[in-house]
Scaffold this motif. Structure first.
Motif, PDB file in Angstrom:
ATOM      1  N   GLY A  77      19.106  40.046  24.061  1.00 56.34           N
ATOM      2  CA  GLY A  77      18.679  39.935  22.979  1.00 56.34           C
ATOM      3  C   GLY A  77      19.479  38.517  22.264  1.00 56.34           C
ATOM      4  N   HIS A  78      19.757  38.178  20.844  1.00 57.75           N
ATOM      5  CA  HIS A  78      20.747  37.188  19.843  1.00 57.75           C
ATOM      6  C   HIS A  78      21.100  37.535  18.780  1.00 57.75           C
ATOM      7  N   GLN A 329      21.622  47.741   4.205  1.00 58.69           N
ATOM      8  CA  GLN A 329      23.168  46.728   3.472  1.00 58.69           C
ATOM      9  C   GLN A 329      23.193  45.400   5.003  1.00 58.69           C
ATOM     10  N   GLN A 330      23.425  46.824   5.841  1.00 58.77           N
ATOM     11  CA  GLN A 330      24.705  46.188   6.721  1.00 58.77           C
ATOM     12  C   GLN A 330      23.248  45.699   7.223  1.00 58.77           C
ATOM     13  N   VAL A 331      22.269  45.417   7.807  1.00 59.54           N
ATOM     14  CA  VAL A 331      21.570  45.151   7.868  1.00 59.54           C
ATOM     15  C   VAL A 331      20.554  43.632   7.371  1.00 59.54           C
ATOM     16  N   LEU A 332      20.900  43.392   6.226  1.00 53.70           N
ATOM     17  CA  LEU A 332      20.555  42.286   5.562  1.00 53.70           C
ATOM     18  C   LEU A 332      21.725  41.436   5.102  1.00 53.70           C
ATOM     19  N   SER A 333      23.198  42.114   6.322  1.00 58.99           N
ATOM     20  CA  SER A 333      23.709  40.884   5.944  1.00 58.99           C
ATOM     21  C   SER A 333      23.795  40.382   7.128  1.00 58.99           C
ATOM     22  N   ASN A 334      23.768  41.187   8.149  1.00 60.45           N
ATOM     23  CA  ASN A 334      23.888  40.536   9.673  1.00 60.45           C
ATOM     24  C   ASN A 334      22.381  39.553   9.616  1.00 60.45           C
ATOM     25  N   ILE A 335      21.358  39.822   9.050  1.00 60.63           N
ATOM     26  CA  ILE A 335      20.413  38.813   9.075  1.00 60.63           C
ATOM     27  C   ILE A 335      20.616  37.439   8.413  1.00 60.63           C
ATOM     28  N   ARG A 336      21.230  37.762   6.951  1.00 60.75           N
ATOM     29  CA  ARG A 336      21.467  36.013   6.269  1.00 60.75           C
ATOM     30  C   ARG A 336      22.378  35.541   7.487  1.00 60.75           C
ATOM     31  N   THR A 337      23.248  36.473   8.247  1.00 58.85           N
ATOM     32  CA  THR A 337      24.713  35.265   8.598  1.00 58.85           C
ATOM     33  C   THR A 337      23.128  34.922  10.305  1.00 58.85           C
ATOM     34  N   ILE A 359      31.191  36.452  21.216  1.00 56.95           N
ATOM     35  CA  ILE A 359      30.950  37.353  21.660  1.00 56.95           C
ATOM     36  C   ILE A 359      30.962  37.017  23.513  1.00 56.95           C
ATOM     37  N   ALA A 360      30.773  36.427  24.764  1.00 56.71           N
ATOM     38  CA  ALA A 360      31.009  36.280  26.189  1.00 56.71           C
ATOM     39  C   ALA A 360      32.101  36.865  26.400  1.00 56.71           C
ATOM     40  N   ASN A 361      33.334  36.132  25.703  1.00 58.73           N
ATOM     41  CA  ASN A 361      35.135  37.502  26.217  1.00 58.73           C
ATOM     42  C   ASN A 361      35.444  38.521  25.573  1.00 58.73           C
ATOM     43  N   ARG A 366      31.163  41.815  21.132  1.00 57.56           N
ATOM     44  CA  ARG A 366      29.894  42.130  22.334  1.00 57.56           C
ATOM     45  C   ARG A 366      28.928  43.539  21.834  1.00 57.56           C
ATOM     46  N   SER A 367      29.813  44.548  21.990  1.00 56.27           N
ATOM     47  CA  SER A 367      29.019  45.559  21.671  1.00 56.27           C
ATOM     48  C   SER A 367      28.974  45.998  20.063  1.00 56.27           C
ATOM     49  N   HIS A 368      29.858  45.221  19.299  1.00 55.72           N
ATOM     50  CA  HIS A 368      29.810  45.963  18.088  1.00 55.72           C
ATOM     51  C   HIS A 368      28.083  44.968  17.340  1.00 55.72           C
ATOM     52  N   LEU A 369      28.354  43.827  17.847  1.00 57.51           N
ATOM     53  CA  LEU A 369      26.837  43.383  17.341  1.00 57.51           C
ATOM     54  C   LEU A 369      25.327  43.834  18.188  1.00 57.51           C
TER      55      LEU A 369
END
Length: 784
Positions: A77-78, A329-337, A359-361, A366-369
């Motif tokens: 994904g991205h 709230q959490q989803v909207l925050s990551n979408i604004r980012t 993310i690569a290293n 990576r797993s958090h996002l």
């Protein structure tokens, strides 16, 4: 306005994916629901096209994935256009490409099959609420004014929600400052572009399998235009950013979206609720908006159904806002980012580079996002305890149970809570399981108990038992200092005397048997309970069971301990006689009426069936379906009219197919389907050609459905009677009976009980290894 009104338990406004999913959840839990939709037909605009892992798990928990076929899966994904591996522990890791139109079609059919009343061309114009109910005033497409009265109204009507506006909900947040143009275009051939940032802006191009290309473009600095764009606006912006010309294509759909970010200050105001985009507005990046809304629906559905049924504990509906507002709230925050990373110009490049390196290293990053995007990271506050699964989604395990192999996710399909008793090495485990099973027994009408002999995949449970809500989240784990009954009361309310009285009690003779003190009946009931209780706690539907083989099958299944629905078309008195005979001998049964072979037959039958099951068990689970109802032909080929031919096929072949289709919504894994066919599919009788054709079609149901349902451990078999005694006058003629008897290897005609015993065997666990079979129950008539 007329005082006439339509009354229901819940009104859902909006027939998009969220509203339809909520309607299905409400019906699955037994609530009456009406869906009001302003559009007169489903939209053809497929706005969203991505399902994430948690949503796929939820759809699996409702048995809906099979209908989606095999959608494309992409593990990558991205996050704000930066590649992100979404692989996490889940049976459905990654993102799955399913057009929103397909999701709506699937959920609409599911909700309708469950009995939801979906009304299109109905625009809500006013809302009022009192201490007892909520009312929605509606203007229909024909210009009529109608009134709908319910205990609650839920707005699932999108970012411009009428329910939110009329209900007075606050909707704080920020207006959009950046615009992304979007179009689905046919007849163009341009290179795919995956979040390609160029000097002038951002371009995204993805060609779908159907040949349509989705184009998205943002010019750095472009602000929302305040209206719907034209295709020429997309063409011009795309050429300025990429240099490619798409003006020769045919636009199928054009729109724009922006990075506005708003969230309702409350998801509940007394009798009004919000879900999906009605509760939160966000930029649709990475498909998170649709997934967030569907997860709102599964969280609210079972809670609201419990409340309107009068069995919702204090605070249950408040937990909807508490849990889902925080997730929103959490989803909207990551979408604004992500919006800033995607649509920001050169000044965001250093941030993008640093994040890409992290993310690569860093596996933690990576797993958090990935958890945030996929919805797999959600953890609710569900009460005391320290177990790592507490408040999290139930892992996807492969379980072996007394009813066969099943996944932990599939165990949630009836839409009830589940107490999982899991295997372990402690020799005291069995005693502990009995203790927990006993503690949960008063909640049997709303919480199933599943005992697993083995548990593989999805990580180690590290506990002997888990209590799981209908939406798949763990609310109790058997660890020191925790109390199962406390958790049951918190999420499923205290058990009622009525619920305890409706739990299966096969060991007790019926009231009639006790009152009559009939020693013969009591002795028979005792025999059944002692030696013939293989179907205790099972439920069965036998069609056409007011007489003949159907009657015998219903009595036989009840003798094995099943609660039996006795179906009839016209002879209510005969069906009630069957119920009386079953109850006289300590069994349980009820009648259900529907005429088969006519429009609406299956819907009518299942409305009555579900009501009868829910009243007696607190659930609509159907474990056994016996398709017995049928009509004979008895007409020579030259005398068979089209009308007679259609009648035979409608009752004998079409009805069983759609009864199976509908029953699978109620049937847990490990269920049994038994179709009564005929020996005439193997021997010739010129007077029954059309009839034999219908029964040959039913034989094919067993063959093909058996293959289809094997993964769910549901067996499907055909039982083929031969000449069997019924109410035909010919069986009153000794000479005729003697002649018919000579066709059997046993030199007698069959009795209904001969066939019923075969049906009962196929319904039990002893027949678990038999499926797709043609069982010759002709008494050797086919031996020649």
């Amino acid at each position: 306005m007329s005082e006439d009104h339509t009354e229901t338990q819940v009104v859902v406004v909006g027939a998009g994916p969220v509203g339809l999913f909520l309607a299905g959840e409400l019906r699955l839990a037994g609530a009456d629901v009406v869906v009001l939709e302003q559009l007169t037909a489903p939209t053809t605009e497929s706005r969203a096209s991505t399902l994430h892992a948690r949503t796929m798990e939820i759809l699996d928990s409702r048995g809906l994935l099979a209908s989606l076929g095999d959608p494309p899966n992409e593990p990558m994904g991205h996050f704000g256009g930066i590649p992100l591996d979404l692989t996490l522990p889940s049976a459905y890791a990654g993102q799955w490409k399913v057009q929103q139109t397909r999701i709506e079609e699937l959920l609409a059919q599911w909700a309708k099959d469950l009995g939801a009343d979906i009304r299109r061309g109905h625009e809500v114009t006013a809302l009022t609420a009192t201490g007892e109910y909520a009312e929605a005033e509606v203007r229909t497409a024909e210009g009529r004014t109608e009134l709908f009265r319910a205990k609650c109204v839920v707005g699932c009507d999108g970012e411009n929600s009428v329910v939110r506006r009329l209900g007075g909900f606050g909707f704080p947040g920020t207006e959009g400052g950046r615009e992304l143009l979007r179009a689905d275009v046919a007849g163009i051939d341009v290179p795919n572009r995956r979040f390609e940032r160029l000097d002038g802006g951002l371009a995204i191009v993805a060609r779908r399998p159907d040949g349509v290309t989705r184009v998205m473009v943002h010019e750095f600095g472009a602000v929302p235009r305040g209206g719907r764009p034209e295709f020429t606006d997309v063409v011009d912006a795309f050429k300025r950013v990429t240099g490619d010309d798409i003006s020769g294509g045919t636009p199928l759909w054009v729109n724009s979206f922006h990075d506005a970010s708003r969230q309702a200050d409350s998801y509940r105001d007394h009798r009004f609720f919000l879900a999906g985009d009605a509760a939160h507005q966000q930029m649709p990046i990475g498909g998170q908006a649709l997934n967030l809304g569907l997860q709102d629906a599964v969280n609210l559905g079972w809670k609201l159904a419990a409340q309107v049924a009068g069995r919702g504990p204090d605070g249950l509906l408040d937990s909807y806002h508490g849990e889902r507002h925080a997730v929103g709230q959490q989803v909207l925050s990551n979408i604004r980012t992500q919006a800033l990373l995607l649509l920001g110009s050169a000044e965001v490049e250093p941030v993008r580079q640093v994040l890409a390196e992290l993310i690569a290293n860093s596996e933690n990053v990576r797993s958090h996002l990935a958890g945030a995007v996929s919805g797999l990271d959600i953890r609710y506050d569900v009460g005391p305890g320290e177990h790592p699964l507490l408040g999290r989604r139930l892992p996807h395990w492969q379980l072996t149970t007394d009813e066969g192999a099943v996944t932990s996710t599939a165990a949630l399909r009836p839409g009830r809570g589940v107490l999982f008793l899991l295997p372990g090495d402690d020799p005291r485990q069995q005693a502990r399981h009995e203790e927990l099973r006993s503690a949960a027994a008063p909640w049997a009408d709303r919480v199933r108990t599943v005992t697993a002999g083995s548990c593989t995949g999805g990580g180690t449970p590290d506990t002997g038992a888990l209590l799981v809500r209908p939406d798949g989240y763990v609310v109790w784990a058997d660890t020191p200092g925790t109390d199962l009954e406390q958790a049951l009361r918190r999420w499923f309310e205290a058990p009622t005397a009525a619920a305890a009285a409706t739990r299966p009690a096969p060991a007790a003779p019926s009231t009639a048997a006790r009152a009559n003190n009939n020693s013969s009946a009591t002795a028979t009931a005792k025999k059944w309970r002692t030696h013939m209780n293989r179907l205790t706690s099972k439920t069965a539907l036998v069609t056409g069971s007011s007489r003949g083989m159907g009657r015998a099958a219903a009595i036989r299944l009840a003798r094995e301990g099943a609660l039996v629905a006795v179906h009839y078309t016209a002879r209510k008195d005969a069906a009630e006689d069957v119920v009386a005979e079953i109850e006289k001998d300590g069994g349980r049964a009820f009648t259900v009426r529907a005429e088969l072979g006519v429009p609406g037959d299956v819907h009518e039958l299942f409305l009555g069936l579900e009501n009868g099951l829910r009243e007696r068990t607190g659930s609509t689970d159907l474990d056994i379906l016996v398709n017995n109802a049928g009509v004979m032909g008895g007409v020579k080929p030259e005398d068979t009219t089209p009308e007679k031919f259609d009648e035979l096929f409608a009752v004998n072949a079409k009805a069983p197919f759609f009864l199976i289709q509908r029953a699978l919504k109620n049937m847990p894994d490990g269920g049994r389907i038994i179709n009564i066919t005929s020996g005439l599919t193997r021997v010739a009788n010129p007077d029954e050609i059309a009839y034999a054709m219908t029964k040959g079609a039913v034989d094919q149901l067993a063959l093909h459905f058996a293959k289809y349902l094997g993964p769910r451990n549901i067996t499907v078999n055909s039982v083929a009677p031969g000449i069997t005694r019924n109410d035909n006058p010919v069986f009153g003629i000794p000479e005729a009976v003697e002649q018919m008897a000579q066709l059997s290897a046993f030199n007698r005609v069959g009795e209904p009980e001969d066939v019923a015993d075969v049906v009962a065997f196929l319904a039990t666990d002893e027949a678990r290894w038999i499926t797709g079979s043609f069982v010759d129950a002709t008494g050797g008539t086919l031996l020649g």
